[in-house]
Motif scaffolding. Structure first.
Motif, PDB file in Angstrom:
ATOM      1  N   VAL A  51       0.846  -1.196   0.000  1.00 37.78           N
ATOM      2  CA  VAL A  51       0.000   0.000   0.000  1.00 37.78           C
ATOM      3  C   VAL A  51       0.881   1.245   0.000  1.00 37.78           C
ATOM      4  N   ALA A  52       0.575   2.194  -0.876  1.00 37.51           N
ATOM      5  CA  ALA A  52       1.265   3.477  -0.893  1.00 37.51           C
ATOM      6  C   ALA A  52       0.394   4.539  -0.224  1.00 37.51           C
ATOM      7  N   VAL A  53       1.047   5.535   0.347  1.00 41.17           N
ATOM      8  CA  VAL A  53       0.356   6.642   1.013  1.00 41.17           C
ATOM      9  C   VAL A  53       0.779   7.941   0.339  1.00 41.17           C
ATOM     10  N   LEU A  54      -0.219   8.673  -0.177  1.00 42.30           N
ATOM     11  CA  LEU A  54       0.031   9.916  -0.914  1.00 42.30           C
ATOM     12  C   LEU A  54      -0.571  11.104  -0.163  1.00 42.30           C
ATOM     13  N   PRO A  55       0.252  11.975   0.423  1.00 42.99           N
ATOM     14  CA  PRO A  55      -0.285  13.193   1.042  1.00 42.99           C
ATOM     15  C   PRO A  55      -0.655  14.220  -0.036  1.00 42.99           C
ATOM     16  N   ILE A  56      -1.829  14.813   0.109  1.00 39.07           N
ATOM     17  CA  ILE A  56      -2.234  15.898  -0.783  1.00 39.07           C
ATOM     18  C   ILE A  56      -2.630  17.095   0.074  1.00 39.07           C
ATOM     19  N   GLY A  57      -1.972  18.190  -0.144  1.00 35.48           N
ATOM     20  CA  GLY A  57      -2.256  19.394   0.624  1.00 35.48           C
ATOM     21  C   GLY A  57      -2.821  20.488  -0.246  1.00 35.48           C
ATOM     22  N   SER A  58      -2.356  21.708  -0.035  1.00 38.29           N
ATOM     23  CA  SER A  58      -2.780  22.853  -0.837  1.00 38.29           C
ATOM     24  C   SER A  58      -1.773  23.970  -0.617  1.00 38.29           C
TER      25      SER A  58
ATOM     26  N   THR B  38       0.005  25.094   5.048  1.00 37.10           N
ATOM     27  CA  THR B  38      -0.581  24.422   6.209  1.00 37.10           C
ATOM     28  C   THR B  38      -1.188  23.070   5.873  1.00 37.10           C
ATOM     29  N   ASP B  39      -2.032  23.001   4.855  1.00 36.23           N
ATOM     30  CA  ASP B  39      -2.693  21.730   4.528  1.00 36.23           C
ATOM     31  C   ASP B  39      -1.691  20.677   4.078  1.00 36.23           C
ATOM     32  N   THR B  40      -0.666  21.110   3.342  1.00 40.57           N
ATOM     33  CA  THR B  40       0.378  20.176   2.925  1.00 40.57           C
ATOM     34  C   THR B  40       1.152  19.672   4.132  1.00 40.57           C
ATOM     35  N   ALA B  41       1.505  20.572   5.033  1.00 43.14           N
ATOM     36  CA  ALA B  41       2.237  20.169   6.236  1.00 43.14           C
ATOM     37  C   ALA B  41       1.436  19.172   7.054  1.00 43.14           C
ATOM     38  N   ILE B  42       0.141  19.432   7.228  1.00 37.60           N
ATOM     39  CA  ILE B  42      -0.692  18.537   8.024  1.00 37.60           C
ATOM     40  C   ILE B  42      -0.852  17.189   7.347  1.00 37.60           C
TER      41      ILE B  42
ATOM     42  N   ALA C  52       4.140   3.780  11.712  1.00 38.06           N
ATOM     43  CA  ALA C  52       3.413   2.741  12.428  1.00 38.06           C
ATOM     44  C   ALA C  52       3.020   1.539  11.581  1.00 38.06           C
ATOM     45  N   TYR C  53       2.974   1.704  10.251  1.00 39.70           N
ATOM     46  CA  TYR C  53       2.476   0.648   9.373  1.00 39.70           C
ATOM     47  C   TYR C  53       3.429   0.439   8.196  1.00 39.70           C
ATOM     48  N   PRO C  54       3.425  -0.747   7.612  1.00 40.14           N
ATOM     49  CA  PRO C  54       4.315  -1.047   6.478  1.00 40.14           C
ATOM     50  C   PRO C  54       3.764  -0.508   5.164  1.00 40.14           C
ATOM     51  N   VAL C  55       3.909   0.779   4.939  1.00 43.52           N
ATOM     52  CA  VAL C  55       3.393   1.430   3.741  1.00 43.52           C
ATOM     53  C   VAL C  55       4.526   2.137   3.008  1.00 43.52           C
ATOM     54  N   HIS C  56       4.279   2.455   1.745  1.00 46.02           N
ATOM     55  CA  HIS C  56       5.244   3.187   0.915  1.00 46.02           C
ATOM     56  C   HIS C  56       4.840   4.660   0.930  1.00 46.02           C
ATOM     57  N   LEU C  57       5.589   5.475   1.663  1.00 49.36           N
ATOM     58  CA  LEU C  57       5.264   6.894   1.812  1.00 49.36           C
ATOM     59  C   LEU C  57       5.776   7.675   0.610  1.00 49.36           C
ATOM     60  N   LEU C  58       4.872   8.409  -0.028  1.00 46.80           N
ATOM     61  CA  LEU C  58       5.202   9.215  -1.198  1.00 46.80           C
ATOM     62  C   LEU C  58       5.362  10.682  -0.814  1.00 46.80           C
ATOM     63  N   PRO C  59       6.067  11.455  -1.636  1.00 49.73           N
ATOM     64  CA  PRO C  59       6.128  12.904  -1.403  1.00 49.73           C
ATOM     65  C   PRO C  59       4.777  13.540  -1.683  1.00 49.73           C
ATOM     66  N   PRO C  60       4.524  14.733  -1.143  1.00 50.07           N
ATOM     67  CA  PRO C  60       3.195  15.326  -1.253  1.00 50.07           C
ATOM     68  C   PRO C  60       2.929  16.004  -2.588  1.00 50.07           C
ATOM     69  N   ILE C  61       1.648  16.068  -2.923  1.00 51.10           N
ATOM     70  CA  ILE C  61       1.172  17.012  -3.933  1.00 51.10           C
ATOM     71  C   ILE C  61       0.862  18.295  -3.172  1.00 51.10           C
ATOM     72  N   THR C  62       1.516  19.382  -3.533  1.00 51.83           N
ATOM     73  CA  THR C  62       1.494  20.580  -2.691  1.00 51.83           C
ATOM     74  C   THR C  62       0.515  21.662  -3.146  1.00 51.83           C
ATOM     75  N   MET C  63      -0.098  21.477  -4.307  1.00 55.38           N
ATOM     76  CA  MET C  63      -1.131  22.407  -4.777  1.00 55.38           C
ATOM     77  C   MET C  63      -2.340  21.602  -5.208  1.00 55.38           C
ATOM     78  N   SER C  64      -3.531  22.162  -4.976  1.00 48.20           N
ATOM     79  CA  SER C  64      -4.745  21.419  -5.302  1.00 48.20           C
ATOM     80  C   SER C  64      -5.882  22.401  -5.580  1.00 48.20           C
ATOM     81  N   CYS C  65      -7.102  22.018  -5.256  1.00 47.28           N
ATOM     82  CA  CYS C  65      -8.292  22.791  -5.658  1.00 47.28           C
ATOM     83  C   CYS C  65      -8.676  23.800  -4.575  1.00 47.28           C
TER      84      CYS C  65
END
Length: 244
Positions: free
Chosen positions: A19-26, A38-42, A53-66
């Motif tokens: 499982v991969a984990v993708l942070p998406i902020g703004s 702020t949203d990207t940091a959170i 805590a879990y065996p996941v593949h952490l991805l870098p964030p998408i830093t701009m969004s809607c």
């Protein structure tokens, strides 16, 4: 704080995550005391909690969004919904080529409605994409953390966001949050009129209630609650955090 994962290719090869984990902020205004990121940091803070805590593949964030509802405030930059959809779709396709077909999107911005459509389409043939945290995850975290405000009233730059940053990245919080509370009311036409119709400061919420302890408890609740999402995607019942 470091917003980027530091794992090597060898680390991923050895871990073999499913499982991969993708942070998406703004990149949008958060009043005078929280940064545009702020949203990207959170999203990154929550994602790092998960990856610890879990065996996941952490991805870098998408830093701009809607963030179009914030367009009248200086500094805000948005992507169209179709662009965000395409970027996530490309990321999923790339992950699949490397053998990772399950994705958790950690969404830090409430205006990213298109992410729900991404999950709906992706899950037609079985669980493949989960959004986290859901509203119920946030509500449990608020209760667990003893927050004073509710999710509707504390919409933006308020108690929960400020608390998380006070705990995990206090260097990002400037002076002024203790006297910046603002009640934005019912906000029936937010999508038509934008944020500026309901707040001059850019704040809708109660940052004066924020504390580091609340932020720590909120993140603990989210870390525990993620197990249900991971179990659903991975097909492993009773997935639980690794010992920390």
């Amino acid at each position: 704080m470091n917003l980027l994962p530091t794992a090597t290719s060898t680390d991923v090869q050895e871990q073999q995550p499913r499982v991969a984990v993708l942070p998406i902020g703004s990149f949008e205004q958060h009043g005078r005391y929280l940064p545009l990121i702020t949203d990207t940091a959170i999203a990154c803070i929550i994602s790092q909690e998960i990856a610890d805590a879990y065996p996941v593949h952490l991805l870098p964030p998408i830093t701009m969004s809607c963030s179009h509802e914030h367009a009248s405030f200086p500094g805000t930059v948005s992507l169209s919904a179709k662009t965000l959809f395409a970027v996530v779709d490309d990321i999923r396709a790339s992950l699949a080529r490397s053998g990772i077909t399950k994705l958790v999107i950690v969404n830090g911005h409430g205006g990213n409605y298109v992410l729900s459509n991404i999950a709906q389409e992706a899950n037609v043939d079985g669980p493949a994409v989960s959004l986290f945290p859901l509203g119920s995850d946030w509500d449990r975290a608020r209760d667990y953390g003893g927050l004073t405000s509710d999710r509707h009233g504390d919409m933006h730059a308020g108690e929960i966001e400020t608390s998380i940053l006070l705990h995990a990245a206090p260097e990002l919080v400037r002076e002024g949050y203790t006297d910046a509370d603002h009640d934005g009311g019912a906000r029936p036409f937010l999508l038509v009129q934008g944020m500026s119709a309901y707040t001059e400061s850019g704040v809708i919420g109660y940052p004066s209630y924020a504390t580091e302890a609340k932020g720590k408890a909120v993140l603990e609740s989210l870390r525990i609650g993620f197990a249900a999402h991971l179990s659903l995607l991975s097909g492993v019942d009773g997935a639980s955090p690794r010992d920390r």
